[in-house]
Design a protein around this motif. Structure first.
Motif, PDB file in Angstrom:
ATOM      1  N   ILE A  23       0.822  -1.218   0.000  1.00  0.00           N
ATOM      2  CA  ILE A  23       0.000   0.000   0.000  1.00  0.00           C
ATOM      3  C   ILE A  23       0.855   1.267   0.000  1.00  0.00           C
ATOM      4  O   ILE A  23       0.324   2.382   0.068  1.00  0.00           O
ATOM      5  CB  ILE A  23      -0.977   0.017   1.194  1.00  0.00           C
ATOM      6  CG1 ILE A  23      -0.221   0.076   2.532  1.00  0.00           C
ATOM      7  CG2 ILE A  23      -1.918  -1.172   1.148  1.00  0.00           C
ATOM      8  CD1 ILE A  23      -1.139   0.224   3.745  1.00  0.00           C
ATOM      9  N   GLY A  24       2.176   1.097  -0.055  1.00  0.00           N
ATOM     10  CA  GLY A  24       3.070   2.253  -0.117  1.00  0.00           C
ATOM     11  C   GLY A  24       3.269   2.951   1.205  1.00  0.00           C
ATOM     12  O   GLY A  24       3.753   4.085   1.247  1.00  0.00           O
ATOM     13  N   LEU A  25       2.923   2.277   2.288  1.00  0.00           N
ATOM     14  CA  LEU A  25       3.091   2.876   3.612  1.00  0.00           C
ATOM     15  C   LEU A  25       4.527   2.751   4.102  1.00  0.00           C
ATOM     16  O   LEU A  25       5.114   3.708   4.603  1.00  0.00           O
ATOM     17  CB  LEU A  25       2.135   2.201   4.605  1.00  0.00           C
ATOM     18  CG  LEU A  25       2.279   2.579   6.078  1.00  0.00           C
ATOM     19  CD1 LEU A  25       2.002   4.070   6.276  1.00  0.00           C
ATOM     20  CD2 LEU A  25       1.338   1.739   6.946  1.00  0.00           C
ATOM     21  N   PHE A  26       5.103   1.563   3.962  1.00  0.00           N
ATOM     22  CA  PHE A  26       6.453   1.309   4.473  1.00  0.00           C
ATOM     23  C   PHE A  26       7.202   0.455   3.465  1.00  0.00           C
ATOM     24  O   PHE A  26       7.061  -0.765   3.439  1.00  0.00           O
ATOM     25  CB  PHE A  26       6.366   0.611   5.831  1.00  0.00           C
ATOM     26  CG  PHE A  26       7.699   0.298   6.455  1.00  0.00           C
ATOM     27  CD1 PHE A  26       8.632   1.298   6.682  1.00  0.00           C
ATOM     28  CD2 PHE A  26       8.016  -1.007   6.826  1.00  0.00           C
ATOM     29  CE1 PHE A  26       9.868   1.006   7.254  1.00  0.00           C
ATOM     30  CE2 PHE A  26       9.238  -1.306   7.412  1.00  0.00           C
ATOM     31  CZ  PHE A  26      10.162  -0.292   7.621  1.00  0.00           C
ATOM     32  N   LYS A  27       7.979   1.103   2.625  1.00  0.00           N
ATOM     33  CA  LYS A  27       8.675   0.429   1.538  1.00  0.00           C
ATOM     34  C   LYS A  27      10.173   0.714   1.642  1.00  0.00           C
ATOM     35  O   LYS A  27      10.581   1.882   1.563  1.00  0.00           O
ATOM     36  CB  LYS A  27       8.134   0.934   0.201  1.00  0.00           C
ATOM     37  CG  LYS A  27       8.669   0.208  -1.019  1.00  0.00           C
ATOM     38  CD  LYS A  27       8.156   0.844  -2.299  1.00  0.00           C
ATOM     39  CE  LYS A  27       6.667   0.643  -2.474  1.00  0.00           C
ATOM     40  NZ  LYS A  27       6.360  -0.776  -2.840  1.00  0.00           N
ATOM     41  N   PRO A  28      10.992  -0.317   1.841  1.00  0.00           N
ATOM     42  CA  PRO A  28      12.443  -0.085   1.930  1.00  0.00           C
ATOM     43  C   PRO A  28      12.999   0.394   0.597  1.00  0.00           C
ATOM     44  O   PRO A  28      12.510   0.012  -0.464  1.00  0.00           O
ATOM     45  CB  PRO A  28      13.002  -1.467   2.295  1.00  0.00           C
ATOM     46  CG  PRO A  28      11.993  -2.428   1.751  1.00  0.00           C
ATOM     47  CD  PRO A  28      10.666  -1.751   1.925  1.00  0.00           C
ATOM     48  N   GLU A  29      14.005   1.240   0.669  1.00  0.00           N
ATOM     49  CA  GLU A  29      14.574   1.805  -0.550  1.00  0.00           C
ATOM     50  C   GLU A  29      15.524   0.838  -1.248  1.00  0.00           C
ATOM     51  O   GLU A  29      15.795   0.978  -2.442  1.00  0.00           O
ATOM     52  CB  GLU A  29      15.315   3.107  -0.229  1.00  0.00           C
ATOM     53  CG  GLU A  29      14.393   4.229   0.250  1.00  0.00           C
ATOM     54  CD  GLU A  29      15.147   5.528   0.469  1.00  0.00           C
ATOM     55  OE1 GLU A  29      16.365   5.556   0.174  1.00  0.00           O
ATOM     56  OE2 GLU A  29      14.537   6.513   0.931  1.00  0.00           O
ATOM     57  N   LYS A  30      16.026  -0.142  -0.502  1.00  0.00           N
ATOM     58  CA  LYS A  30      17.048  -1.004  -1.091  1.00  0.00           C
ATOM     59  C   LYS A  30      16.661  -2.476  -1.026  1.00  0.00           C
ATOM     60  O   LYS A  30      15.934  -2.913  -0.147  1.00  0.00           O
ATOM     61  CB  LYS A  30      18.384  -0.798  -0.366  1.00  0.00           C
ATOM     62  CG  LYS A  30      18.941   0.614  -0.493  1.00  0.00           C
ATOM     63  CD  LYS A  30      20.273   0.747   0.216  1.00  0.00           C
ATOM     64  CE  LYS A  30      20.813   2.179   0.080  1.00  0.00           C
ATOM     65  NZ  LYS A  30      22.122   2.332   0.767  1.00  0.00           N
ATOM     66  N   THR A  31      17.161  -3.236  -1.994  1.00  0.00           N
ATOM     67  CA  THR A  31      17.026  -4.693  -2.018  1.00  0.00           C
ATOM     68  C   THR A  31      18.390  -5.286  -2.340  1.00  0.00           C
ATOM     69  O   THR A  31      19.278  -4.597  -2.876  1.00  0.00           O
ATOM     70  CB  THR A  31      16.014  -5.147  -3.099  1.00  0.00           C
ATOM     71  OG1 THR A  31      16.434  -4.650  -4.374  1.00  0.00           O
ATOM     72  CG2 THR A  31      14.613  -4.640  -2.784  1.00  0.00           C
ATOM     73  N   ASN A  32      18.575  -6.568  -2.020  1.00  0.00           N
ATOM     74  CA  ASN A  32      19.853  -7.202  -2.339  1.00  0.00           C
ATOM     75  C   ASN A  32      19.814  -7.770  -3.755  1.00  0.00           C
ATOM     76  O   ASN A  32      18.824  -7.606  -4.477  1.00  0.00           O
ATOM     77  CB  ASN A  32      20.205  -8.282  -1.310  1.00  0.00           C
ATOM     78  CG  ASN A  32      19.183  -9.419  -1.280  1.00  0.00           C
ATOM     79  OD1 ASN A  32      18.379  -9.569  -2.210  1.00  0.00           O
ATOM     80  ND2 ASN A  32      19.224 -10.209  -0.221  1.00  0.00           N
TER      81      ASN A  32
END
Length: 246
Positions: A23-32
């Motif tokens: 829902i775009g509330l808590f989305k981390p900016e990075k992924t591995n």
């Protein structure tokens, strides 16, 4: 840390974190490299704010608006959380004290006056403000809050006492027909009281009465003055609105 590590640290489910992401509330900016979400110190602070607001009863949609606003100030938010929780703690302490006295009163160990029976209730606090904002918008609620803030302490106290009197009077009448002259006279005072702090049309007044029954939080709070009061007020408010529009 990865999402499972974060979920274990905070004590919430991975599914909840996935939902917050969707829902775009808590989305981390990075992924591995494998595409797995990675959470850092800044992400933890954002999640903490989300959980604070959630604990205070804010819906996720509103929390998203708040924490992603350009004007969001984390320090200011923490100060507000502390103030809100301290006020809540104080109210709970007063209510517990009142309940202890009521237990003693019911056992005949002490005698309480009618005034003392209602000293634990604080009508200056609106636990349904967020609900009101969702239904009627920020402008209407802010207008009402500003009216109250511009009142003196004595005026606010008189307003609270008048509200308490209206509720007790309606509770005494709740076994009558909602369309009776006495009931309609009493509910007219409630309509006038609400418009002292807000701007309620007859349609909004009728809708508010329905909310007293539809929302069990309202029902529970109102029925403290007498079982069935919320239902009686709903019906009386509907009759009043319909008759006034004729």
């Amino acid at each position: 840390m990865k999402i499972k590590e974060l979920a274990d640290l905070v004590g919430i489910s991975v599914r909840t974190l996935h939902h917050y992401d969707e829902i775009g509330l808590f989305k981390p900016e990075k992924t591995n490299a494998s595409g797995h979400r990675l959470y850092f110190e800044d992400d933890l602070e954002v999640l903490q704010q989300i959980l604070f607001y959630k604990e205070l009863g804010f819906p996720l949609k509103k929390i998203k608006e708040i924490i992603h606003s350009p004007d969001f100030d984390r320090q200011e938010a923490l100060e507000l959380h502390r103030k809100t929780l301290l006020e809540k703690s104080c109210r709970i302490s007063k209510m517990l004290e009142l309940i202890e006295k009521m237990i003693q009163h019911s056992k005949g160990e002490i005698r309480m006056s009618n005034k003392e029976k209602f000293e634990g209730f604080n009508f200056s606090h609106n636990p349904y403000e967020q609900e009101a904002r969702e239904r009627w918008g920020d402008r209407a609620v802010d207008h009402s809050n500003n009216k109250i803030r511009n009142m003196s302490k004595e005026e606010q106290k008189n307003l609270e006492e008048e509200m308490s009197f209206i509720y007790r009077n309606l509770a005494d009448l709740r076994h009558q027909s909602p369309s009776s002259q006495e009931a309609q006279s009493a509910i007219h005072k409630w309509f006038e009281w609400l418009n002292t702090i807000g701007d309620y049309s007859l349609e909004a007044f009728k809708g508010l009465g329905q909310l007293y029954v539809d929302d069990k939080r309202f029902t529970k709070n109102i029925d403290q003055f007498g079982e069935g009061l919320a239902l009686f007020m709903r019906d009386a408010m509907a009759v009043y609105a319909d008759n006034s529009q004729q």
